[in-house]
Write a protein that holds these residues in place. Structure first.
Motif, mmCIF file in Angstrom:
data_model
loop_
_atom_site.group_PDB
_atom_site.id
_atom_site.type_symbol
_atom_site.label_atom_id
_atom_site.label_comp_id
_atom_site.label_asym_id
_atom_site.label_seq_id
_atom_site.Cartn_x
_atom_site.Cartn_y
_atom_site.Cartn_z
ATOM 1 N N LYS A 29 0.842 -1.205 0.000
ATOM 2 C CA LYS A 29 0.000 0.000 0.000
ATOM 3 C C LYS A 29 0.876 1.254 0.000
ATOM 4 O O LYS A 29 0.596 2.220 -0.717
ATOM 5 N N ILE A 30 1.945 1.241 0.799
ATOM 6 C CA ILE A 30 2.854 2.386 0.845
ATOM 7 C C ILE A 30 3.490 2.603 -0.520
ATOM 8 O O ILE A 30 3.581 3.746 -1.000
ATOM 9 N N ILE A 31 3.911 1.501 -1.162
ATOM 10 C CA ILE A 31 4.523 1.610 -2.491
ATOM 11 C C ILE A 31 3.508 2.167 -3.481
ATOM 12 O O ILE A 31 3.839 3.055 -4.287
ATOM 13 N N GLU A 32 2.280 1.667 -3.427
ATOM 14 C CA GLU A 32 1.246 2.142 -4.347
ATOM 15 C C GLU A 32 0.938 3.619 -4.094
ATOM 16 O O GLU A 32 0.779 4.398 -5.038
ATOM 17 N N ASP A 33 0.857 4.001 -2.822
ATOM 18 C CA ASP A 33 0.630 5.410 -2.485
ATOM 19 C C ASP A 33 1.773 6.281 -2.999
ATOM 20 O O ASP A 33 1.548 7.385 -3.512
ATOM 21 N N ALA A 34 3.005 5.783 -2.851
ATOM 22 C CA ALA A 34 4.166 6.537 -3.332
ATOM 23 C C ALA A 34 4.114 6.688 -4.851
ATOM 24 O O ALA A 34 4.422 7.765 -5.385
ATOM 25 N N ARG A 35 3.706 5.621 -5.547
ATOM 26 C CA ARG A 35 3.568 5.708 -7.007
ATOM 27 C C ARG A 35 2.523 6.739 -7.387
ATOM 28 O O ARG A 35 2.737 7.546 -8.298
ATOM 29 N N GLN A 36 1.382 6.689 -6.709
ATOM 30 C CA GLN A 36 0.314 7.640 -7.024
ATOM 31 C C GLN A 36 0.766 9.066 -6.738
ATOM 32 O O GLN A 36 0.501 9.973 -7.526
ATOM 33 N N THR A 37 1.462 9.250 -5.618
ATOM 34 C CA THR A 37 1.958 10.581 -5.268
ATOM 35 C C THR A 37 2.973 11.054 -6.302
ATOM 36 O O THR A 37 2.942 12.217 -6.729
ATOM 37 N N ALA A 38 3.865 10.150 -6.713
ATOM 38 C CA ALA A 38 4.868 10.517 -7.717
ATOM 39 C C ALA A 38 4.200 10.878 -9.043
ATOM 40 O O ALA A 38 4.581 11.864 -9.690
ATOM 41 N N THR A 39 3.201 10.102 -9.438
ATOM 42 C CA THR A 39 2.476 10.393 -10.677
ATOM 43 C C THR A 39 1.770 11.743 -10.568
ATOM 44 O O THR A 39 1.813 12.560 -11.505
ATOM 45 N N LYS A 40 1.150 11.990 -9.433
ATOM 46 C CA LYS A 40 0.449 13.257 -9.222
ATOM 47 C C LYS A 40 1.442 14.419 -9.254
ATOM 48 O O LYS A 40 1.187 15.441 -9.907
ATOM 49 N N GLN A 41 2.584 14.253 -8.570
ATOM 50 C CA GLN A 41 3.596 15.315 -8.566
ATOM 51 C C GLN A 41 4.150 15.529 -9.966
ATOM 52 O O GLN A 41 4.397 16.670 -10.364
#
Length: 173
Positions: free
Chosen positions: A87-99
């Motif tokens: 979940k943390i990895i997925e959240d980090a991916r989503q955050t990176a994509t958003k950024q």
């Protein structure tokens, strides 16, 4: 009627019967003593040993059950930890994509702003140049008009005079 042999057999039987009764008596006393002093403590010792073995088996069973429970808990915690990590990895991916999208949008916006600022600056410079050209043309017109007034020129002379002023103005810039 009874002979000597018969007398001996009875005596032997009587003596043997008495010995047998004495031996039976002593055997029963021995059994009672064994039961009281040996059999009871021996049975108690066997019972204690049985209880000890039983408690050890029960303790081992409890330990095995506890180990199995702990293993299940550890397995569940490991599974939960893996899920949390995923979940943390997925959240980090989503955050990176958003950024990334925000940075690209910001860069585009900044690029558009810079283009607009450059376009406005070019427009202002163009307007300035046109205004300066108008000012020069009007001042040249005034000078030409004053020269024409001072001297009446032929058409050829006027053309040469205009060309000379235009060249002079081009060199000044």
């Amino acid at each position: 009627m009874y002979g000597l042999t018969d007398n001996l057999i009875i005596q032997a039987s009587g003596f043997a019967l008495g010995d047998a009764l004495a031996q039976l008596f002593f055997f029963l006393i021995l059994l009672v003593l064994l039961r009281k002093f040996a059999w009871g403590p021996l049975m108690n010792m066997m019972k204690e040993r049985e209880d000890y073995i039983s408690s050890e088996i029960e303790s081992a069973e409890k330990s095995r059950e506890e180990a199995a429970r702990l293993q299940r808990e550890a397995s569940e915690e490991l599974k939960q930890t893996r899920q949390d990590a995923q979940k943390i990895i997925e959240d980090a991916r989503q955050t990176a994509t958003k950024q990334e999208k925000e940075i690209v949008a910001s860069a585009r916006k900044e690029g558009d702003r810079m283009k607009e600022a450059a376009r406005q600056e070019i427009e202002q410079e163009k307007e300035k140049a046109v205004q300066q050209l108008k000012d020069q043309v009007s001042s040249m017109s005034v000078m030409i008009a004053s020269k024409v007034i001072e001297k009446e020129l032929s058409e050829q002379d006027q053309k040469e005079l205009i060309d000379q002023y235009v060249n002079d103005t081009g060199e000044e810039q």
